[in-house]
Enzyme design. Structure first.
Site, short mmCIF file in Angstrom:
data_model
loop_
_atom_site.label_atom_id
_atom_site.label_comp_id
_atom_site.label_asym_id
_atom_site.label_seq_id
_atom_site.Cartn_x
_atom_site.Cartn_y
_atom_site.Cartn_z
CD GLU A 280 -0.69 73.00 9.89
OE1 GLU A 280 -0.94 71.89 9.35
OE2 GLU A 280 -0.08 72.78 11.14
CD GLU A 283 -3.11 76.78 4.67
OE1 GLU A 283 -3.91 76.18 3.73
OE2 GLU A 283 -2.19 75.94 4.96
CB CYS A 300 0.91 66.35 9.53
SG CYS A 300 1.24 68.14 10.01
CE LYS A 359 4.10 60.92 7.48
NZ LYS A 359 3.64 62.15 6.99
CD GLU A 362 3.04 62.19 2.89
OE1 GLU A 362 2.62 63.20 3.21
OE2 GLU A 362 3.81 61.64 3.47
CD GLU A 367 -1.46 64.30 -5.87
OE1 GLU A 367 -2.74 64.14 -5.89
OE2 GLU A 367 -0.87 63.60 -5.48
CB CYS A 505 3.08 59.83 14.48
SG CYS A 505 2.61 61.17 13.77
#
Length: 588
Positions: A280, A283, A300, A359, A362, A367, A505
């Site tokens: 990250e 990037e 995230c 999650k 996810e 993907e 979280c």
């Protein structure tokens, strides 16, 4: 604030003007049986009629959660009339309730059963027709069972308060009223972000996570090589399921419990967090120096990603292409660790223990399939892990302190730990971005400007002559402010962290319930402080780690040398990055 004089059960008190009767009674040492205040307070006020009392100046009984105190008021909680009324209210709720308590996932944490015991509710007092039932289990994340719903409206209010959304609402009228997405759609056919905040406040089993314990059991029975990884926020909360005070770190005992549950290896998702930071931060700097899309936004949080795909599809290019840490780690386990250890990737079954219901969705995204294999095979919430431990007869408080497996992969730094708190991803990324940009380590790695529970936090840093402006938001209601700025072309930031759940979280929809009625040893204001307490558990572990920046993790360095090449390499993109696409708001 002005005071008023009241009497409760004939005893005089002075309380603040503007308080409700329920609040005033609590301040004076009385706990009126209720299903709303002092639990979460997010409900359709006065609707359940459980907290009825007698009060002078009122015409009959009043719902103490909404009725204000006034000068000279005399309140009676224990009169036969009030006691009978509260019992009748609960018995009416029970008359339309599916009382399969033994099989219910909320057994032991059901507030309806708790208040029924308090008021002495009797079985079968009002038998008759029941509201038509809807059971929705079409998403991998959340299930909805209207047979257990008491129409308190907490879930509706939490969705509004946390996200500014109205995914859930009251549908139909009268006796047919239910709580549901518009048109009684499934969560799967609504713009629900699957964060589970509604689950965390539901007083009964009407809203629950979809359990994947059976998947894990089946994998172990089939002889799969079953490994587990745990998110940083889990260690800050799992102890609460076993009587520990909120905010007590339980890392070592959690690891010991997981080993005794039969997992082949026990890894820490913090390794994946350190890996995420490397990708990250690289990037971000690439975008800054090469004229890429700015501001870049973290990716995230799957609840936030779902929100972006539903409501801000035009801004998806702003999201980092990085997978979330547990998905990155899953890909590395199956396509690097397995090869090094002579394990067939298809025989490896990766379980992630997460604080989050989103999650679960996810890990099923197409993907997030690499080389024909899902990166992660099953997701358990913190609550589900507690169920596994209890089912196995493990006495959590008697477990020794054990450490994670650091077998080629798994070692982590303090930067990975703080991912679980709002602002943690930003802080961890800045620690490494500063080094990448300047070639120098920060003198103080604690970036407290991005810590805390303020809805939107902003900061600006001068890194060797380059000014970097950042912002942090948690909960979609706060995120919307920053996203609307981007849409209007008025965002001043280079980098934005967004977390789906308020507090990050540590307060995810899969964490242990914070219900004061079941927490007699916690302070009265625990609903205001539990997020801070859990976050502080992570910050304290960060402080105690020998390494606190991701780019110094020796196993991360070796992983790039031996396998990935360098951050954002072609190999890294194959395994560690993904794409997003805009979603329809509604499907018929």
């Amino acid at each position: 604030m002005a005071k008023v004089n009241i009497k409760i059960e004939g005893v005089p008190y002075q309380v603040e003007s503007g308080m409700t009767v329920l609040e005033a009674a609590k301040a004076c040492g009385y706990e009126i049986p209720s299903l709303c205040a002092f639990n979460h307070g997010e409900c359709s006020k006065g609707s359940c009629r459980v907290c009825l009392v007698e009060a002078t100046g009122a015409r009959g009984l009043v719902a103490s959660c909404v009725y204000p105190v006034n000068e000279g008021m005399e309140i009676t909680i224990s009169s036969p009339k009030a006691v009978q009324a509260r019992r009748c209210s609960v018995e009416l709720l029970l008359s339309n309730h599916n009382k399969d308590c033994q099989q219910c996932d909320k057994n032991g944490k059901c507030e309806l059963l708790h208040v029924a015991q308090l008021v002495g509710a009797r079985e079968g007092m009002y038998e008759g027709a029941k509201t038509e039932v809807t059971v929705d289990m079409l998403t991998p994340s959340i299930k909805r069972d209207t047979s257990k719903c008491i129409l308190c409206g907490r879930c509706i209010e939490r969705c509004k308060n946390a996200h500014g959304l109205s995914v859930l609402g009251f549908e139909k009228r009268g006796f047919k009223t239910i709580v549901a997405p518009a048109g009684n759609r499934s969560f799967a056919n609504s713009p629900c972000i699957l964060c589970g905040q509604c689950v965390s406040v539901c007083p009964t089993g009407a809203l629950m996570e979809v359990s994947e314990i059976d998947k894990v059991d089946a994998a172990m029975k089939a002889g799969k090589y079953v490994v587990v990884q745990t998110a940083p926020a889990v260690r800050a909360a799992i102890g609460e399921e076993f009587g520990m005070k909120i905010g007590t770190p339980a890392t070592g005992k959690m690891v010991a419990a997981l080993r005794r549950l039969g997992f082949k290896k026990v890894f820490d998702t913090n390794f994946g967090a350190d890996l995420t930071i490397m990708e990250e931060a690289t990037e971000l700097l690439s975008r800054v120096t090469n004229g890429g899309v700015l501001p870049m936004i973290t990716s995230c949080s799957p609840g936030w990603v779902n929100y972006a795909e539903y409501y801000y599809g035009d801004l998806l290019p702003h999201l980092s292409s990085c997978k979330s840490p547990h998905e990155m780690f899953g890909a590395i386990l199956k396509h690097y660790y397995a090869e090094k250890k002579g394990i067939k990737p298809e025989e490896m079954f990766v379980v992630s223990v997460m604080p989050c219901t989103a999650k679960k969705y996810e890990k099923d995204r197409p993907e997030l399939v690499t080389g024909g294999l899902k990166d992660v095979d099953a997701v358990l919430t913190t609550r589900e892990l507690a169920k596994l431990i209890k089912r196995s007869g493990i006495l959590f408080d008697r477990l020794p302190e054990e450490d994670f497996d650091y077998d080629i992969v798994g070692d982590y730094t303090g930067a990975g730990v703080i991912f679980g708190a709002t602002g943690g991803v930003m802080e961890a990324a800045l620690r490494t971005a500063a080094w990448k940009l300047t070639g120098k380590e920060l003198e103080n790695v604690e970036i407290k400007e991005v810590r805390g529970l303020e809805g939107i936090k902003e900061a600006s840093f001068n890194l060797d002559g380059t000014e970097v402006k950042v912002a942090v938001a948690h909960g979609m209601k706060n995120a919307k402010v920053l996203l609307d700025e981007i849409r209007k072309g008025k965002s001043p930031y280079h980098f934005i962290e967004i977390m789906g759940c308020p507090g990050g979280c540590v307060a995810g929809g899969g964490q242990p319930y914070v219900k004061p009625c079941f927490l007699p040893n916690e302070e009265d204001n625990i609903l205001d402080t539990y997020r801070d307490k859990r976050a502080n558990a992570l910050y304290s572990e960060d402080e105690g780690r020998p390494l606190r920046v991701s780019h110094k993790n020796p196993q991360i360095i070796d992983l790039y040398k031996d396998f990935l090449g360098e951050p954002n390499s072609h190999k890294a993109h194959e395994l560690l990055h993904t794409t997003y696409s805009a979603k329809e708001r509604f499907k018929d």
